[in-house]
Design an enzyme around this catalytic site. Structure first.
Site, PDB file in Angstrom:
ATOM      1  N   ASP A   1      -5.000   3.417  -2.187  1.00 39.53           N
ATOM      2  CA  ASP A   1      -6.153   3.758  -1.355  1.00 39.53           C
ATOM      3  C   ASP A   1      -6.739   5.096  -1.766  1.00 39.53           C
ATOM      4  OD1 ASP A   1      -6.331   1.588   0.617  1.00 39.53           O
ATOM      5  OD2 ASP A   1      -4.321   2.238   1.191  1.00 39.53           O
TER       6      ASP A   1
ATOM      7  N   MET B   1     -11.724  -6.090   5.708  1.00 40.91           N
ATOM      8  CA  MET B   1     -10.926  -5.060   6.393  1.00 40.91           C
ATOM      9  C   MET B   1     -10.591  -5.533   7.805  1.00 40.91           C
ATOM     10  SD  MET B   1     -10.405  -2.586   4.263  1.00 40.91           S
ATOM     11  CE  MET B   1      -9.561  -1.516   5.424  1.00 40.91           C
TER      12      MET B   1
ATOM     13  N   HIS C   1      -1.073  -1.484  -4.064  1.00 42.44           N
ATOM     14  CA  HIS C   1      -2.383  -1.157  -3.493  1.00 42.44           C
ATOM     15  C   HIS C   1      -2.522   0.368  -3.377  1.00 42.44           C
ATOM     16  CE1 HIS C   1      -5.928  -2.161  -0.957  1.00 42.44           C
ATOM     17  NE2 HIS C   1      -5.588  -1.110  -0.242  1.00 42.44           N
TER      18      HIS C   1
ATOM     19  N   SER D   1       0.826  -1.205   0.000  1.00 42.30           N
ATOM     20  CA  SER D   1       0.000   0.000   0.000  1.00 42.30           C
ATOM     21  C   SER D   1       0.860   1.253   0.000  1.00 42.30           C
ATOM     22  CB  SER D   1      -0.911   0.010   1.227  1.00 42.30           C
ATOM     23  OG  SER D   1      -1.523   1.277   1.336  1.00 42.30           O
TER      24      SER D   1
ATOM     25  N   HIS E   1      -8.359   0.489  -4.188  1.00 42.43           N
ATOM     26  CA  HIS E   1      -9.329   0.313  -3.105  1.00 42.43           C
ATOM     27  C   HIS E   1     -10.102   1.616  -2.950  1.00 42.43           C
ATOM     28  CE1 HIS E   1      -9.760  -0.501   1.557  1.00 42.43           C
ATOM     29  NE2 HIS E   1     -10.929  -0.479   0.934  1.00 42.43           N
TER      30      HIS E   1
ATOM     31  N   ASP F   1      -6.764  -6.318   4.688  1.00 49.86           N
ATOM     32  CA  ASP F   1      -6.150  -4.988   4.614  1.00 49.86           C
ATOM     33  C   ASP F   1      -6.248  -4.323   5.980  1.00 49.86           C
ATOM     34  OD1 ASP F   1      -5.252  -2.471   3.857  1.00 49.86           O
ATOM     35  OD2 ASP F   1      -6.971  -2.018   2.567  1.00 49.86           O
TER      36      ASP F   1
ATOM     37  N   MET G   1     -12.511   3.883  -1.268  1.00 54.05           N
ATOM     38  CA  MET G   1     -13.240   4.176  -0.032  1.00 54.05           C
ATOM     39  C   MET G   1     -13.994   5.473  -0.278  1.00 54.05           C
ATOM     40  SD  MET G   1     -10.248   2.992   2.551  1.00 54.05           S
ATOM     41  CE  MET G   1      -9.059   2.999   1.218  1.00 54.05           C
TER      42      MET G   1
ATOM     43  N   MET H   1      -9.598   7.762  -1.028  1.00 54.75           N
ATOM     44  CA  MET H   1     -10.544   8.156   0.038  1.00 54.75           C
ATOM     45  C   MET H   1     -11.129   9.525  -0.282  1.00 54.75           C
ATOM     46  SD  MET H   1      -8.408   7.031   3.406  1.00 54.75           S
ATOM     47  CE  MET H   1      -7.312   5.594   3.387  1.00 54.75           C
TER      48      MET H   1
HETATM   49  C1  DX5 Z   1      -6.665   1.725   5.404  1.00 52.72           C
HETATM   50  C2  DX5 Z   1      -6.177   1.338   4.035  1.00 52.72           C
HETATM   51  C3  DX5 Z   1      -5.001   0.445   4.024  1.00 52.72           C
HETATM   52  C4  DX5 Z   1      -3.746   0.973   4.650  1.00 52.72           C
HETATM   53  C5  DX5 Z   1      -3.157  -0.173   5.412  1.00 52.72           C
HETATM   54  O1  DX5 Z   1      -7.930   2.294   5.290  1.00 52.72           O
HETATM   55  O2  DX5 Z   1      -7.202   0.701   3.316  1.00 52.72           O
HETATM   56  O3  DX5 Z   1      -4.726  -0.044   2.723  1.00 52.72           O
HETATM   57  O4  DX5 Z   1      -2.788   1.450   3.742  1.00 52.72           O
HETATM   58  O5  DX5 Z   1      -2.103   0.305   6.143  1.00 52.72           O
HETATM   59  P1  DX5 Z   1      -1.393  -0.546   7.288  1.00 52.72           P
HETATM   60  O6  DX5 Z   1      -0.753  -1.729   6.649  1.00 52.72           O
HETATM   61  O7  DX5 Z   1      -0.416   0.442   7.826  1.00 52.72           O
HETATM   62  O8  DX5 Z   1      -2.444  -0.925   8.295  1.00 52.72           O
HETATM   63 ZN    ZN Z   2      -6.635  -0.292   1.430  1.00 49.98          ZN
END
Ligand code: DX5
Ligand code: ZN
Length: 216
Positions: free
Chosen positions: A34, A138, A32, A7, A65, A176, A67, A36
């Site tokens: 993210d 999650m 990955h 990620s 991903h 994740d 969100m 948001m």
């Molecule tokens: C959190 C993200 C993750 C995040 C995980 O909402 O979806 O992908 O990057 O990070 P770690 O591995 O630090 O928990």
């Molecule tokens: Zn994620």
């Protein structure tokens, strides 16, 4: 053998190209990303222009991903920007729209996935089991990197694997959040095939060795 999806949420954004290239060099399987929106989760990260730019500097499968609320509004654009896997959240829209969104993603030649927040039970995935290529469980509340792994999610993971073995054995499970050198073994033991890791990957003193441990 499990796969690791690194990620970039924990990368150095000033040196994103360098970090993304090093993810490939250390042997990670997927990238990955993210996304948001500040509504579905209380954080804002990156969007379409960054996904498009990343596509130019990596040959790794890009695992995006989302969100964001009502992801059907943006799914086509993320596929066109270069996503190979596109994950939407069950909680982000109605069942009707989510099913239409998964169909749309697949019709565009992209792999489709559905994600479950920690409070969403395994049964909520039932209408989607045959409509997706991956389910993301999650193991933290979505929104931030660096949170603690929620071990009770392992039961959900196991239940989903058992159910998928009956109705869609080709569908894979992803986890994740809080995945590190210790928790990765639990995830694999309970059926996870793709492990997302952000902070543990970037903090590892030997990233290639960390990748190998997850892939073992
Ligand atoms: C959190 C993200 C993750 C995040 C995980 O909402 O979806 O992908 O990057 O990070 P770690 O591995 O630090 O928990
Ligand atoms: Zn994620």
């Amino acid at each position: 053998m499990a796969k690791i999806s690194a990620s970039i949420l924990s990368a150095d954004f000033v040196n994103l190209e360098r970090d993304v290239r090093s993810i490939g060099q250390t042997g990670a399987d997927w990238l990955h990303v993210d996304v948001m929106d500040g509504c579905f989760v209380p954080n804002i990260t990156i969007g379409l222009p960054v996904v498009k730019a990343l596509r130019r500097v990596t040959g790794l499968p890009m695992d995006v991903h989302l969100m964001i609320d009502r992801p059907i509004r943006y799914a086509r654009q993320f596929v066109e920007a270069g996503a190979d896997w596109l994950t939407i959240h069950i909680e982000a829209d109605t069942q009707e729209n989510n099913l239409a969104c998964l169909d749309l993603i697949r019709s565009l030649g992209c792999k489709a996935a559905i994600a479950l927040k920690p409070g969403t039970p395994a049964q909520a995935a039932e209408p989607y089991l045959q409509k997706c290529d991956m389910i993301l469980v999650m193991t933290v509340e979505p929104g931030f990197g660096g949170q603690s792994f929620m071990e009770p999610m392992m039961d959900k993971l196991k239940a989903l694997r058992t159910r998928l073995d009956r109705v869609n054995p080709g569908c894979i499970l992803q986890v994740d959040g809080g995945v590190d050198a210790r928790t990765q073994a639990l995830c694999k033991a309970n059926g996870a095939e793709v492990l997302v890791t952000g902070s543990a990957y970037f903090k590892a003193s030997d990233r290639a060795a960390f990748v190998k441990a997850i892939q073992a």
